[in-house]
Write an enzyme that holds these catalytic residues in place. Sequence first.
Site, PDB file in Angstrom:
ATOM      1  N   CYS A 131       0.817  -1.217   0.000  1.00 28.93           N
ATOM      2  CA  CYS A 131       0.000   0.000   0.000  1.00 28.93           C
ATOM      3  C   CYS A 131       0.846   1.260   0.000  1.00 28.93           C
ATOM      4  CB  CYS A 131      -0.953  -0.007   1.199  1.00 28.93           C
ATOM      5  SG  CYS A 131      -2.199  -1.301   1.117  1.00 28.93           S
ATOM      6  N   HIS A 177      -8.973   4.290  -1.414  1.00 25.68           N
ATOM      7  CA  HIS A 177      -7.605   3.787  -1.335  1.00 25.68           C
ATOM      8  C   HIS A 177      -7.250   2.953  -2.574  1.00 25.68           C
ATOM      9  CE1 HIS A 177      -3.912   2.257   0.079  1.00 25.68           C
ATOM     10  NE2 HIS A 177      -4.329   1.292   0.870  1.00 25.68           N
TER      11      HIS A 177
END
Length: 385
Positions: free
Chosen positions: A85, A330
């Site tokens: 991420c 996200h």
Amino acid sequence: MTDAHVVGSGIVDFGEKYEWSFDDLLEGAYLDLVESVDHGINPTADIDAIWYGTLDIANEGSSGAAVAHATGLFEKPATQIVNACATGSDAFRNAVQAVKAGDIEVALVIGAEKMLDSTEGLIGGAALERLWRGRGVTMPAFFGMRATRHMEQYDTTREQIAEVSVKNHENGTKYPHAHQQFECSVDDVMESATVSYPLNLYDCCPVTDGACAVLVTNDERSREFTDAPVRVAGYGFSTDSFMRGDDLALTNFPASRQASSMAYERSGYGPDDVDVAEVHDCFSITELITYEDLGFCEQGEAGAFIDEGIPHLDGEKPVNPSGGLLSKGHPIGATGVAQIAEIFEQLRGDAGDVQVPDAEVGLQHNIGIGRNATGAVSCVNVLER
């Protein structure tokens, strides 16, 4: 060695982009970036190299060549960066290092992800046969354990955790690129569907498509593109172990602590100097823990920190004015790049309804890897006006 400066940014609205191809996302962010450069840019002549952040969840080629096709920037070195991420943040860090080293003068950093094109999503990665990962542990379960431990060890309340989501969703209603633009109350968060105790639906960021780009250059070229460049004052990146998920890391992320220490040391700034921050809040508890990891408050005091309104938009140290991942979404490869773009806007006074008055120092923070892996990578960048 030269300094590195951000001189332009472009973004496509985050959301459910079923009708957009991967190329559409990249092209949209790139063209918005080109349009954003105050004094103009000739991309073919000016851009020396490209760093492309994506996990390639949509299986679009696993190569920097995907950017070349979408932007028309052929015959440029284009490198794909993958780091969980923190992919977008690491792409930015690599570009900054190349500019500071003098290897290139102008770098395009672009991140993109189509999260909704995968039929099984990341749940498929909770594979039983991978012994170094938590068996069957999903992301909500991973962060739910940290929430439970923080509540037990520091008397953090469920309401304090929910307040992070309330704050970020309120900010997201003011940020034009956010995926989910609605306000919610603490009761709304606590009464939303249970995902993994104690985290409910509104404690979790949405699954989102998106892309973002920034332009990085050196001292000599920065004023060629704008009269208001934003300097990269410092950066840090740290990697922890896959295997330390069940020890002290239940209440903090060691990689974040190390990365922020590196960024503070390089920049000469400390946590008290930060005027505005965009941090990783994939779940509400993640942001609470991050207040402590970044030194914004002492260990165990994150609950009181948000109770006092300090990280609110009108507080002493606003965190996630954009609405954060909880509201904005996200899209993994785009997330870190978008956070840089948001700090860039804040430090130039261009952040519109979420502008923090007189912001001079901004911090961007991103973690990666879950499922017992303790936020095993973390990137922190400090920028200054």
